[in-house]
Design a protein around this motif. Structure first.
Motif, PDB file in Angstrom:
ATOM      1  N   GLU A 178       5.393  -5.675  37.507  1.00  0.00           N
ATOM      2  CA  GLU A 178       5.200  -4.977  38.779  1.00  0.00           C
ATOM      3  C   GLU A 178       5.465  -5.899  39.965  1.00  0.00           C
ATOM      4  O   GLU A 178       6.050  -5.480  40.974  1.00  0.00           O
ATOM      5  CB  GLU A 178       3.780  -4.428  38.851  1.00  0.00           C
ATOM      6  CG  GLU A 178       3.422  -3.745  40.159  1.00  0.00           C
ATOM      7  CD  GLU A 178       4.245  -2.496  40.443  1.00  0.00           C
ATOM      8  OE1 GLU A 178       4.171  -1.992  41.584  1.00  0.00           O
ATOM      9  OE2 GLU A 178       4.954  -2.000  39.538  1.00  0.00           O
ATOM     10  N   ARG A 179       5.069  -7.165  39.857  1.00  0.00           N
ATOM     11  CA  ARG A 179       5.330  -8.113  40.947  1.00  0.00           C
ATOM     12  C   ARG A 179       6.828  -8.344  41.129  1.00  0.00           C
ATOM     13  O   ARG A 179       7.315  -8.443  42.257  1.00  0.00           O
ATOM     14  CB  ARG A 179       4.593  -9.431  40.684  1.00  0.00           C
ATOM     15  CG  ARG A 179       3.094  -9.346  40.934  1.00  0.00           C
ATOM     16  CD  ARG A 179       2.418 -10.701  40.830  1.00  0.00           C
ATOM     17  NE  ARG A 179       2.382 -11.198  39.458  1.00  0.00           N
ATOM     18  CZ  ARG A 179       1.444 -10.861  38.571  1.00  0.00           C
ATOM     19  NH1 ARG A 179       0.487 -10.007  38.902  1.00  0.00           N
ATOM     20  NH2 ARG A 179       1.466 -11.364  37.350  1.00  0.00           N
ATOM     21  N   GLY A 213       7.673  -2.608  53.728  1.00  0.00           N
ATOM     22  CA  GLY A 213       8.373  -2.768  52.454  1.00  0.00           C
ATOM     23  C   GLY A 213       9.238  -4.009  52.336  1.00  0.00           C
ATOM     24  O   GLY A 213       9.934  -4.177  51.329  1.00  0.00           O
ATOM     25  N   ASP A 273      -0.975  -5.996  49.536  1.00  0.00           N
ATOM     26  CA  ASP A 273      -0.452  -4.624  49.526  1.00  0.00           C
ATOM     27  C   ASP A 273      -0.340  -4.070  50.943  1.00  0.00           C
ATOM     28  O   ASP A 273       0.593  -3.326  51.261  1.00  0.00           O
ATOM     29  CB  ASP A 273      -1.369  -3.730  48.687  1.00  0.00           C
ATOM     30  CG  ASP A 273      -1.257  -4.024  47.190  1.00  0.00           C
ATOM     31  OD1 ASP A 273      -0.257  -4.629  46.783  1.00  0.00           O
ATOM     32  OD2 ASP A 273      -2.176  -3.641  46.444  1.00  0.00           O
ATOM     33  N   ARG A 319       9.133  -6.167  40.359  1.00  0.00           N
ATOM     34  CA  ARG A 319       9.692  -4.924  40.903  1.00  0.00           C
ATOM     35  C   ARG A 319       9.505  -4.869  42.415  1.00  0.00           C
ATOM     36  O   ARG A 319      10.437  -4.524  43.165  1.00  0.00           O
ATOM     37  CB  ARG A 319       9.020  -3.719  40.239  1.00  0.00           C
ATOM     38  CG  ARG A 319       9.593  -2.377  40.694  1.00  0.00           C
ATOM     39  CD  ARG A 319       8.734  -1.214  40.261  1.00  0.00           C
ATOM     40  NE  ARG A 319       7.421  -1.243  40.924  1.00  0.00           N
ATOM     41  CZ  ARG A 319       7.219  -0.832  42.160  1.00  0.00           C
ATOM     42  NH1 ARG A 319       8.224  -0.380  42.912  1.00  0.00           N
ATOM     43  NH2 ARG A 319       6.005  -0.881  42.690  1.00  0.00           N
ATOM     44  N   LYS A 320       8.312  -5.212  42.892  1.00  0.00           N
ATOM     45  CA  LYS A 320       8.043  -5.216  44.329  1.00  0.00           C
ATOM     46  C   LYS A 320       8.956  -6.212  45.051  1.00  0.00           C
ATOM     47  O   LYS A 320       9.457  -5.935  46.150  1.00  0.00           O
ATOM     48  CB  LYS A 320       6.582  -5.572  44.593  1.00  0.00           C
ATOM     49  CG  LYS A 320       5.587  -4.491  44.222  1.00  0.00           C
ATOM     50  CD  LYS A 320       4.162  -4.941  44.532  1.00  0.00           C
ATOM     51  CE  LYS A 320       3.148  -3.850  44.221  1.00  0.00           C
ATOM     52  NZ  LYS A 320       1.754  -4.286  44.504  1.00  0.00           N
ATOM     53  N   GLU A 378      12.564  -4.814  45.226  1.00  0.00           N
ATOM     54  CA  GLU A 378      12.655  -3.729  46.200  1.00  0.00           C
ATOM     55  C   GLU A 378      12.638  -4.264  47.628  1.00  0.00           C
ATOM     56  O   GLU A 378      13.384  -3.793  48.497  1.00  0.00           O
ATOM     57  CB  GLU A 378      11.503  -2.748  45.992  1.00  0.00           C
ATOM     58  CG  GLU A 378      11.649  -1.880  44.749  1.00  0.00           C
ATOM     59  CD  GLU A 378      10.559  -0.836  44.649  1.00  0.00           C
ATOM     60  OE1 GLU A 378       9.646  -0.847  45.509  1.00  0.00           O
ATOM     61  OE2 GLU A 378      10.617  -0.006  43.722  1.00  0.00           O
ATOM     62  N   ILE A 396       2.775  -5.520  52.566  1.00  0.00           N
ATOM     63  CA  ILE A 396       3.964  -4.886  51.994  1.00  0.00           C
ATOM     64  C   ILE A 396       4.148  -3.480  52.562  1.00  0.00           C
ATOM     65  O   ILE A 396       5.252  -3.087  52.960  1.00  0.00           O
ATOM     66  CB  ILE A 396       3.861  -4.832  50.451  1.00  0.00           C
ATOM     67  CG1 ILE A 396       3.916  -6.252  49.858  1.00  0.00           C
ATOM     68  CG2 ILE A 396       4.994  -3.981  49.880  1.00  0.00           C
ATOM     69  CD1 ILE A 396       3.677  -6.298  48.365  1.00  0.00           C
ATOM     70  N   LYS A 397       3.056  -2.727  52.632  1.00  0.00           N
ATOM     71  CA  LYS A 397       3.136  -1.338  53.079  1.00  0.00           C
ATOM     72  C   LYS A 397       3.475  -1.221  54.560  1.00  0.00           C
ATOM     73  O   LYS A 397       4.370  -0.449  54.953  1.00  0.00           O
ATOM     74  CB  LYS A 397       1.807  -0.631  52.791  1.00  0.00           C
ATOM     75  CG  LYS A 397       1.785   0.821  53.242  1.00  0.00           C
ATOM     76  CD  LYS A 397       0.428   1.454  52.967  1.00  0.00           C
ATOM     77  CE  LYS A 397       0.384   2.890  53.469  1.00  0.00           C
ATOM     78  NZ  LYS A 397      -0.942   3.521  53.211  1.00  0.00           N
TER      79      LYS A 397
END
Length: 320
Positions: free
Chosen positions: A302-303, A55, A113, A305-306, A309, A116-117
């Protein structure tokens, strides 16, 4: 491949650290202080190396470019590209993307992704290469090149290997097409090697690896995160691994990027992501982006927001 006359190092610049994009740290030797342009090279950023936790990975959400080229070379991790022309690509370790922004593009460069995960190591480079006036408003173009399509040169003694991203070494020629003559090489050596670079080119060498290296006729020692500016009085640059291996078997491997290019020799007017020839052209670029002429990329919210975060997570963990 050796010649009688060798180029020498005229200046060594230590990269400074700064925050870019959505909040990641880069090491930047160019531009730096009074040295702001090595025609045709506008910028050299070393991204990482960093190990992200789950994350935590960030990239560069939607932003524009006009009038030059961006070259991204990945060593570790993955970068995902989207742009306002509908293009999409995933850059994995060893990949190169040579993007000609030309007349203008809005794009995003984000960690995949998976990165990120799960987190993981991330390291790469981004280089900005200027375009001549006649090419500044050409149609944008992409060359996404996987590692299997990037050739390697190997010296006779097997101690030096060179990844030929652009230009040529010996009988090995790169597959990437450039608008002006350019060398972009990833040189790795445990010995010594003399590399031919055309005399008319501006040349520089960036050490991205912990092991130091000797460069030039006077064996200037260049450490990690340092950029050596090379004189143009001859056509050969000497490289020599500088640090002994712990087991006494020889030298530790040194790794450097070699950049060389024929100077364009035109006026440069730059403002953030725009590089043109005049202030009037810069004003036009600013107007075009503000009026929506560069277009949009679906998923921008969305980008962001990621990115927000990931920054919150890293800040909470006390990381850069």
């Amino acid at each position: 491949m050796a010649t009688k006359a060798l180029k020498q190092v005229t200046r060594v610049i230590t990269a400074h650290r700064q925050r870019e994009g959505g909040g990641f740290i880069v090491r930047r030797p160019l531009p730096s202080g009074s040295f702001d342009y090595a025609d045709p090279f506008l910028m050299l950023d070393h991204l990482g190396p960093v190990v992200y936790g789950p994350g935590e990975a960030v990239g560069a959400p939607d932003h524009p470019h006009r009038g030059f080229e961006t070259v991204t070379y990945m060593l570790d991790g993955e970068f995902e590209h989207h742009d306002s022309h509908g293009n999409h690509g995933l850059l994995k370790p060893g990949w190169v993307q040579w993007m000609t922004a030309g007349s203008g593009v809005l794009h995003s460069e984000m960690p995949s992704d998976e990165l990120i995960k799960n987190g993981g190591k991330f390291q790469g480079f981004q280089i900005w290469v200027n375009l001549p006036a006649k090419d500044k408003m050409i149609r944008p173009r992409y060359q996404d090149v996987p590692p299997e399509d990037i050739p390697w040169f190997e010296s006779e003694d097997k101690k030096t290997r060179i990844k030929v991203i652009a230009g040529e070494v010996g009988d090995v020629t790169a597959n990437i097409d450039t608008h002006t003559p350019i060398y972009f090489l990833d040189l790795r050596t445990t010995g010594s090697f003399s590399l031919r670079i055309p005399k008319e080119m501006n040349a520089m060498v960036y050490n991205y690896h912990p092991s130091p290296i000797y460069i030039g006729s006077e064996k200037t020692k260049v450490a990690e995160s340092q950029l050596a500016i090379i004189a143009a009085e001859s056509e050969s640059v000497a490289f020599e691994a500088a640090e002994d291996a712990e087991d006494g078997s020889g030298k530790k491997e040194s790794r450097v990027l070699v950049l060389a290019g024929s100077p364009i020799g035109e006026p440069v007017s730059r403002y953030g992501p725009f590089v043109m020839n005049t202030s009037e052209e810069i004003a036009q670029a600013i107007n075009d982006i503000s009026t929506g002429a560069f277009g949009k990329i679906p998923g921008s919210i969305e980008r962001m927001r990621k990115t927000e975060e990931a920054n919150k997570r890293r800040n909470a963990a006390g990381k850069d």
